[in-house]
Design a protein around this motif. Structure first.
Motif, PDB file in Angstrom:
ATOM      1  N   ASN A 113      44.422  19.851 -27.865  1.00  0.00           N
ATOM      2  CA  ASN A 113      43.518  19.377 -28.554  1.00  0.00           C
ATOM      3  C   ASN A 113      43.031  19.081 -26.554  1.00  0.00           C
ATOM      4  OD1 ASN A 113      43.273  19.108 -30.411  1.00  0.00           O
ATOM      5  ND2 ASN A 113      44.944  17.416 -30.623  1.00  0.00           N
ATOM      6  N   ARG A 160      45.344   9.203 -24.353  1.00  0.00           N
ATOM      7  CA  ARG A 160      43.477   7.983 -23.972  1.00  0.00           C
ATOM      8  C   ARG A 160      43.943   7.222 -22.888  1.00  0.00           C
ATOM      9  NH1 ARG A 160      40.406   6.845 -29.302  1.00  0.00           N
ATOM     10  NH2 ARG A 160      42.786   6.403 -29.895  1.00  0.00           N
ATOM     11  N   ASN A 216      37.660   9.888 -27.512  1.00  0.00           N
ATOM     12  CA  ASN A 216      38.717  11.929 -27.406  1.00  0.00           C
ATOM     13  C   ASN A 216      39.809  11.042 -28.227  1.00  0.00           C
ATOM     14  OD1 ASN A 216      39.952  13.893 -28.611  1.00  0.00           O
ATOM     15  ND2 ASN A 216      39.084  15.196 -26.648  1.00  0.00           N
ATOM     16  N   SER A 275      34.136   9.978 -21.765  1.00  0.00           N
ATOM     17  CA  SER A 275      33.733  10.821 -23.270  1.00  0.00           C
ATOM     18  C   SER A 275      36.118  11.347 -23.637  1.00  0.00           C
ATOM     19  CB  SER A 275      33.586  12.013 -23.609  1.00  0.00           C
ATOM     20  OG  SER A 275      33.741  13.209 -22.470  1.00  0.00           O
ATOM     21  N   ALA A 284      38.931  19.326 -24.451  1.00  0.00           N
ATOM     22  CA  ALA A 284      39.044  18.497 -24.056  1.00  0.00           C
ATOM     23  C   ALA A 284      38.841  18.687 -22.474  1.00  0.00           C
ATOM     24  CB  ALA A 284      39.669  17.258 -23.590  1.00  0.00           C
TER      25      ALA A 284
END
Length: 187
Positions: A56, A88, A83, A79, A60
């Motif tokens: 991921n 985060r 995600n 953004s 990203a």
């Protein structure tokens, strides 16, 4: 059955990481940046959590391309904060951008990040001789020096413990237990 360090437990991804990556000397700048970014993200969390999100992170963070990450704008950062496939944390995401910028500065100054970072271990992996997991330290004089130097250059989330974890993952230090089948393979 081969003897191993034991810390991967029965987690298949952790076992594969231990058996194929951890402790192998890395000299590719993109891979070094990947490991540094992921170790930064690990701060306060388990490596298992980050390793299971690595793909991921790869998607990203533009396949860990420091030149692209150095140019992230507020919209891209927003953004990333939305995600769910990554951790985060606003400060850690911002540090990825800052660290990418300083990573590029080091490449310009030294010709490669590899040339810069390996100087902290004299250009060759440090081979420890730990017999138990409890013997392995969280920091070393080399990670202390690396942390201090990176912080002086403006890097974030590069305390000595994070730098030591980076050194382990990038093979600057061989912390496989002496009984582990990987100990003599990581040179």
């Amino acid at each position: 059955m081969q003897k191993s360090c034991g810390w991967p437990g029965d987690d298949a991804l952790m076992i594969r990481y231990h058996d194929t990556e951890w402790g192998m000397p890395v000299h590719d700048d993109r891979k070094l940046f990947e490991l540094l970014l992921l170790d930064n993200m690990q701060a306060g969390l388990s490596w298992r959590t980050i390793l299971h999100k690595r793909e991921n992170y790869r998607k990203a963070f533009d396949n860990f391309d420091p030149a692209k990450i150095a140019r992230y704008n507020p919209r891209k950062i927003a953004s990333l904060l939305d995600n769910p496939g990554i951790v985060r944390n606003r400060l850690k995401i911002a540090s990825a951008v800052t660290n990418a910028q300083h990573f590029l500065e080091i490449q310009d100054e030294f010709g490669s990040f590899d040339a810069y970072i390996w100087q902290f271990v004299g250009g060759a992996p440090l081979r420890n001789k730990w017999k138990t997991l409890g013997d392995i330290p969280a920091t070393s004089p080399e990670s202390d020096a690396m942390s201090k130097a990176l912080k002086k250059r403006g890097f974030k989330f590069v305390g000595s413990t994070i730098c030591y974890a980076f050194m382990q993952s990038a093979g600057l230090v061989n912390d496989h237990l002496t009984c582990c089948f990987r100990y003599n393979q990581c040179r």
